[in-house]
Write a protein that holds these residues in place. Sequence first.
Motif, PDB file in Angstrom:
ATOM      1  N   CYS A   1      14.135  27.174 -19.014  1.00  0.00           N
ATOM      2  CA  CYS A   1      13.943  28.570 -18.632  1.00  0.00           C
ATOM      3  C   CYS A   1      12.706  28.608 -17.748  1.00  0.00           C
ATOM      4  CB  CYS A   1      13.744  29.428 -19.877  1.00  0.00           C
ATOM      5  SG  CYS A   1      13.302  31.120 -19.482  1.00  0.00           S
ATOM      6  N   PRO A   2      12.880  28.731 -16.423  1.00  0.00           N
ATOM      7  CA  PRO A   2      11.713  28.618 -15.535  1.00  0.00           C
ATOM      8  C   PRO A   2      10.571  29.575 -15.885  1.00  0.00           C
ATOM      9  CG  PRO A   2      13.733  28.602 -14.266  1.00  0.00           C
ATOM     10  CD  PRO A   2      14.118  28.916 -15.672  1.00  0.00           C
ATOM     11  N   PRO A   3      10.820  30.856 -16.161  1.00  0.00           N
ATOM     12  CA  PRO A   3       9.672  31.703 -16.504  1.00  0.00           C
ATOM     13  C   PRO A   3       9.265  31.562 -17.965  1.00  0.00           C
ATOM     14  CG  PRO A   3      11.623  33.046 -16.421  1.00  0.00           C
ATOM     15  CD  PRO A   3      12.061  31.651 -16.076  1.00  0.00           C
ATOM     16  N   ASN A   4       9.974  30.728 -18.727  1.00  0.00           N
ATOM     17  CA  ASN A   4       9.650  30.492 -20.140  1.00  0.00           C
ATOM     18  C   ASN A   4       9.588  31.786 -20.948  1.00  0.00           C
ATOM     19  OD1 ASN A   4       9.039  29.059 -22.399  1.00  0.00           O
ATOM     20  ND2 ASN A   4       6.879  28.798 -21.919  1.00  0.00           N
ATOM     21  N   VAL A   5      10.662  32.520 -20.943  1.00  0.00           N
ATOM     22  CA  VAL A   5      10.659  33.785 -21.682  1.00  0.00           C
ATOM     23  C   VAL A   5      11.581  33.759 -22.898  1.00  0.00           C
ATOM     24  CG1 VAL A   5       9.965  35.240 -19.769  1.00  0.00           C
ATOM     25  CG2 VAL A   5      12.386  34.785 -20.125  1.00  0.00           C
ATOM     26  N   ILE A   6      12.179  32.613 -23.191  1.00  0.00           N
ATOM     27  CA  ILE A   6      13.012  32.537 -24.397  1.00  0.00           C
ATOM     28  C   ILE A   6      12.145  31.992 -25.529  1.00  0.00           C
ATOM     29  CG2 ILE A   6      15.148  31.673 -25.395  1.00  0.00           C
ATOM     30  CD1 ILE A   6      16.269  31.421 -22.662  1.00  0.00           C
ATOM     31  N   HIS A   7      12.048  32.762 -26.577  1.00  0.00           N
ATOM     32  CA  HIS A   7      11.141  32.386 -27.655  1.00  0.00           C
ATOM     33  C   HIS A   7      11.852  32.451 -28.992  1.00  0.00           C
ATOM     34  CE1 HIS A   7       8.038  32.705 -24.739  1.00  0.00           C
ATOM     35  NE2 HIS A   7       8.242  33.999 -24.551  1.00  0.00           N
ATOM     36  N   ARG A   8      11.154  31.897 -29.987  1.00  0.00           N
ATOM     37  CA  ARG A   8      11.641  32.016 -31.358  1.00  0.00           C
ATOM     38  C   ARG A   8      10.578  32.794 -32.114  1.00  0.00           C
ATOM     39  NH1 ARG A   8      14.837  27.564 -33.454  1.00  0.00           N
ATOM     40  NH2 ARG A   8      16.193  29.049 -34.445  1.00  0.00           N
ATOM     41  N   SER A   9      10.980  33.811 -32.833  1.00  0.00           N
ATOM     42  CA  SER A   9       9.994  34.605 -33.551  1.00  0.00           C
ATOM     43  C   SER A   9       9.645  33.921 -34.869  1.00  0.00           C
ATOM     44  CB  SER A   9      10.532  36.005 -33.821  1.00  0.00           C
ATOM     45  OG  SER A   9      11.371  35.949 -34.947  1.00  0.00           O
TER      46      SER A   9
ATOM     47  N   ILE B   1      15.264  36.650 -25.916  1.00  0.00           N
ATOM     48  CA  ILE B   1      14.805  36.585 -24.532  1.00  0.00           C
ATOM     49  C   ILE B   1      13.835  37.738 -24.308  1.00  0.00           C
ATOM     50  CG2 ILE B   1      15.500  36.558 -22.103  1.00  0.00           C
ATOM     51  CD1 ILE B   1      18.226  35.594 -22.974  1.00  0.00           C
ATOM     52  N   ALA B   2      12.587  37.413 -24.009  1.00  0.00           N
ATOM     53  CA  ALA B   2      11.595  38.465 -23.786  1.00  0.00           C
ATOM     54  C   ALA B   2      11.699  38.960 -22.344  1.00  0.00           C
ATOM     55  CB  ALA B   2      10.202  37.913 -24.063  1.00  0.00           C
ATOM     56  N   ASP B   3      10.894  39.935 -21.993  1.00  0.00           N
ATOM     57  CA  ASP B   3      10.903  40.451 -20.624  1.00  0.00           C
ATOM     58  C   ASP B   3      10.498  39.347 -19.649  1.00  0.00           C
ATOM     59  OD1 ASP B   3      11.580  42.843 -21.587  1.00  0.00           O
ATOM     60  OD2 ASP B   3       9.551  43.686 -21.573  1.00  0.00           O
ATOM     61  N   GLY B   4      11.000  39.441 -18.443  1.00  0.00           N
ATOM     62  CA  GLY B   4      10.588  38.483 -17.418  1.00  0.00           C
ATOM     63  C   GLY B   4      11.688  37.536 -16.989  1.00  0.00           C
ATOM     64  N   CYS B   5      12.934  37.810 -17.416  1.00  0.00           N
ATOM     65  CA  CYS B   5      14.062  36.973 -16.997  1.00  0.00           C
ATOM     66  C   CYS B   5      14.185  37.022 -15.471  1.00  0.00           C
ATOM     67  CB  CYS B   5      15.346  37.472 -17.639  1.00  0.00           C
ATOM     68  SG  CYS B   5      16.829  36.718 -16.982  1.00  0.00           S
ATOM     69  N   ILE B   6      14.377  35.847 -14.855  1.00  0.00           N
ATOM     70  CA  ILE B   6      14.492  35.808 -13.395  1.00  0.00           C
ATOM     71  C   ILE B   6      15.944  35.644 -12.966  1.00  0.00           C
ATOM     72  CG2 ILE B   6      12.170  34.898 -13.074  1.00  0.00           C
ATOM     73  CD1 ILE B   6      13.545  32.157 -12.597  1.00  0.00           C
TER      74      ILE B   6
ATOM     75  N   ASN C   1      20.216  29.662 -16.003  1.00  0.00           N
ATOM     76  CA  ASN C   1      20.147  28.352 -16.654  1.00  0.00           C
ATOM     77  C   ASN C   1      20.509  28.422 -18.128  1.00  0.00           C
ATOM     78  OD1 ASN C   1      19.343  27.228 -14.322  1.00  0.00           O
ATOM     79  ND2 ASN C   1      17.246  26.755 -14.946  1.00  0.00           N
ATOM     80  N   CYS C   2      19.994  29.445 -18.810  1.00  0.00           N
ATOM     81  CA  CYS C   2      20.232  29.532 -20.253  1.00  0.00           C
ATOM     82  C   CYS C   2      21.721  29.729 -20.516  1.00  0.00           C
ATOM     83  CB  CYS C   2      19.408  30.650 -20.868  1.00  0.00           C
ATOM     84  SG  CYS C   2      19.598  32.235 -20.061  1.00  0.00           S
ATOM     85  N   LYS C   3      22.337  30.546 -19.689  1.00  0.00           N
ATOM     86  CA  LYS C   3      23.773  30.804 -19.861  1.00  0.00           C
ATOM     87  C   LYS C   3      24.553  29.501 -19.675  1.00  0.00           C
ATOM     88  CE  LYS C   3      27.507  33.117 -17.400  1.00  0.00           C
ATOM     89  NZ  LYS C   3      28.490  33.228 -18.413  1.00  0.00           N
ATOM     90  N   ASN C   4      24.169  28.735 -18.662  1.00  0.00           N
ATOM     91  CA  ASN C   4      24.882  27.488 -18.417  1.00  0.00           C
ATOM     92  C   ASN C   4      24.584  26.437 -19.476  1.00  0.00           C
ATOM     93  OD1 ASN C   4      25.988  28.586 -16.163  1.00  0.00           O
ATOM     94  ND2 ASN C   4      24.486  27.700 -14.766  1.00  0.00           N
ATOM     95  N   ASN C   5      23.356  26.469 -20.008  1.00  0.00           N
ATOM     96  CA  ASN C   5      23.001  25.453 -20.990  1.00  0.00           C
ATOM     97  C   ASN C   5      23.586  25.723 -22.362  1.00  0.00           C
ATOM     98  OD1 ASN C   5      21.573  23.753 -19.351  1.00  0.00           O
ATOM     99  ND2 ASN C   5      19.616  24.797 -19.677  1.00  0.00           N
TER     100      ASN C   5
END
Lengths: 308, 805
Positions: free
Chosen positions: B688-696, B703-708, B712-716
């Motif tokens: 995730c290039p902007p690194n916005v996928i997190h685990r709480s 997915i937090a704010d800032g998706c570009i 990639n995540c969808k394909n992965n």
Amino acid sequence: MQRNTLLEYRNYRYFKIASLLTISAVLAYLFDQPAMGAYGGSWLGYLFGILSALIVVVLTLYGVRKRLPSIRTERRNSLNASSPQQDVPDRRKRQASWLRHHGATLQGWLSAHTYMGIALIVLATLHTGFQFGWNVHTLAYALMMVVIISGCYGIYAYLRMPRLMTANMGGINTFNALLLEIDDLDKQASVKSLQFSDDICAVVRKARQETLIGGNFFRQLTACQRNCPTAKAVQQLRLLGKSLKYDQLKSFDDLFLIMAHKETLVRRARLDVMYRARLEFWLYLHAPLSIAFLTALIAHIVAIFFYW
Amino acid sequence: MTEKFKIAIIGAGPAGLSAAAHAAELGISHILLEAAQQPANTIHKYQKGKLVMAEPAVLPLRSPMAFAAGTRENILTLWHEDIQRHKVNLRLGAQVDGIKGERGHFQVTLSSGQSINAEFVVLAIGLQGNIHKLGIPGGDLPTVQYHLDDPEEFKDETIVVVGGGDAGVENALALAQQNRVILINREEEFSRCKEGNFNLLQAAIKAGRIEPRVSSRIDYIDSETGNGFLLRVVAKTSEGVEIIPCHHVIARLGASPPRKLLESFGVKFPNSDITSVPELSEQYESNVPGLYIIGTLGGCPLIKQALNHGYEVVEYILGNPVEPADEPLLKQKISCFDASCSVREGLTFIRHNAPILAGLTALQLRELLLESNILTPKPDDLIFKYDDYTSSFFSILEGELAVVVKAKDGSEIYFQIKAGNFFGEMGLISGRRRSATIKAITDCVLIETPRRSMLKLINSVESVRQKLDEVSMKRVVRNCLTNTLPESELNYLLQGATIRRYKAGDVLFHQGDKADGLYLIRRGSVIISQITAGKEDVLSYVITGNYFGEMALISDKPRSKTARAASATEVVLLKAPVVIASLERNTDLRDLLAARYRENAHDTKMIEPQDKPGNLFTFLIRQGVGEATDVLLIDYSLCIRCNNCETACANTHQGIPLFNREAGPTHSHIHLPTSCRHCEHPYCMLDCPPNVIHRSVNGEVFIADGCISCGNCKNNCPYDAIQMVAVNPKFKKPGLWQALTGGAYQSEKNSIAGDDSPKKAIKCDLCKDNAMGPACVRSCPTGAAIRISPEALSLTMRDSSAVLE
């Protein structure tokens, strides 16, 4: 990992509550000997009336709860990775965990809705004191009974249909996948049929163009199409095949198998539509009639104030 | 003819443009050489309308070139204006063949035969200048392309795509929407592409949308005019020579640092890995004095970093000691523990006090620190709690901390760890909840490194991996066996111990094998099964933090069961003779293993007659449930197909249902809908290039704010659980009246914004902000929907006698 059905919810919690309520009501009714005979205006009659009205409110709230699935959304601290050491207060965590374990799910609501609805038959009947007539009071009672009976059918459908539906689909995941497969068989059959005489082609074409899945209310509910062209095609192909030359038989068998397979799938698709219709159609009675019942109930309650 | 400049900049990408513009700004004689016919050629080749992001957001931009997040077109227009404004001396179509000389006397020769003298050379050529091409006759025909702008430009054509990597597969998938696509792969399998792409490709091949040719290569390409086709591809496939008439060939054969070229300039590489980048000083100078390397080739692939490099390198050349752009940020971080020391001193201090980070280069350490937090907990402060779902990694610079571990019998055990150590690696490796609570004893200084940065480091720096594994093995033994083992015994047990890695489905040992040792799981999970009368029955499901394989060791018989990895698994294997010898001396350990041995023997008897739950469990594991932490299951014997779960999901998530109830496989009565499983090691987080996928902390992957909207995540995601949707920001949750009158269903349509608004990745977040838990489960009227972890599922299936048929 068999899940509990809505009737068994939390070890028959609402069955127990409803039974207790019903049995105590019956006993009270039997022991009570009002001076003017049993009727809605005695103190016990009023009690039954008030109880029934409260139950009706709870039953109606189920309809609201079902359509508003997120009635309670409490913002927890959204924790993101930029501040992982930010901690959820223990109290809120415990609260959240309590809610997860004890908070009412829609299943709980439906379990209560079912048992309380059935208990209402007894309570409301006792409230009438078996005095019926051609008036708004009995109209409210009658509407209520129709609503409850349609609900009883609903419970039957909810408990029975799911298993039948899964078995019927036989490993095909979605209804659309089933339709696509039927379409695919249709195409194969059309291509195959071209090498045969016009009457065979006509039978296959008719089956492709005129076979209906679903349709009007009656067709959906009964899962049948009168003179289903696909079923008929299979019958006719059986006859037509007899007049074919030996060297055509192998190819014809292929065509026949495709059509026979299609017939099975069409049957499955229709049954799926039927099960879904049976799961749903009663709601078209249950929900509007419950509105009618509520209106009559309000009329009934307003009317009794004039007796005073 | 020879021209003379102070600085020759090679490559007019972001880094080169920025350097040239800065030189122009300062009035320094310079030349910017670009092989292509336009500046910023790579960005020109991006897909039309692609959103270009300005990450990392915290980094300030210091470049005469303007840059902010925007569409490809906006950015290119801005840059073209900047080139004009600063009067950049740009020469297009100038391909550099060679660089000779050193500081003060470089001679750059161009393919046109011209040569240029320069005092300094800045290489900013990136990787895309070194795209691998088809070195065959016809490889340079105009309808043979090496990139794809807009897949929608092609319609109803036959297109041959060459290359089984991600770019080739992604292009093939995009083109297959409207065209006949033949995908040529040199190898037998498409093993080089990401798993997400691989799955999409398999589906497309199965559906007949893409025709693959594996173990194939193109011999030559002819231009053909007959039959309406433009090209004739002659390929050698595994079945012989095939002639494919087509309209276009798109070859995506990858790109790599142009190593040969660089080595011919005298630049040295640290190792033989094809993707490795040259070693550089802190001022971007290579081993050739006066030759500077910046941008992607300098190890920084992001546009903003490249622009900053361009500015800085010119300053360095002028002898100005500019602070790197990240200096104030690093200064701020370091001042957390020592306000008086400089960044350089701070970095030396870190290197000295955190041996695990000692092997990093200066740039790597700076980057790591930029992504990390410095924590300064006071005595008794909590760092993390047992059972929390955090996954960052901590290095201790100063102070002492207490580790509180829950023993298997429920009692608490304390350890102390001191400066120079690290912790948090168990959660990092296992992807599971924290196995201990950590508290500060004294005032401490810690570096907290996020999961992604740490994983990147483990994969790229061998010394970090070695140190991590060394310590991790000891901790795994303690965690899986017993926390009371003395250090000497621990060291003895670990003699000859190895770390083994398995893919999902791999067999760790077979029934009947000779016992090779004791297996301790540090990541993933394992299914233990037994074949009786030719049928395989699942007996148990062992997860991270546990051991298995002790039965054969104790009884000294061959393996009585088969162990198979249920998901990607890593084990520490203790050698059999060592374990046996240790058991003879160590009675505690012997009792522990013996107790488990008896328990298991009992378990086996209990489960054996029930073969059906095993089948269901095998089905679920085959569907990848083994790597899940929380999976949505629907009991189809209760489900009335009302889709209330989906509606509820939509109402809590901007009107879009985040899963598909109907899609997905069914086994007996258990249906596995297409929905997020919150994997232990989420595939979506991988790239995730902007690194916005997190685990709480509670375990939800979101997915937090800032998706570009890179997709990639969808394909992965192998489970199809992520959608790209233009969410309508004005969506309002349906009110009571709307819900009661059926308006809630209509509002779903309003939730998708128009075509021009950017798409964002959305996925299930387990309704993490709702105290009552996931809406899908709460709003199932019949209680058919559940969310459950695989281990809880395996326990339910073992204990309940009323198992589904």
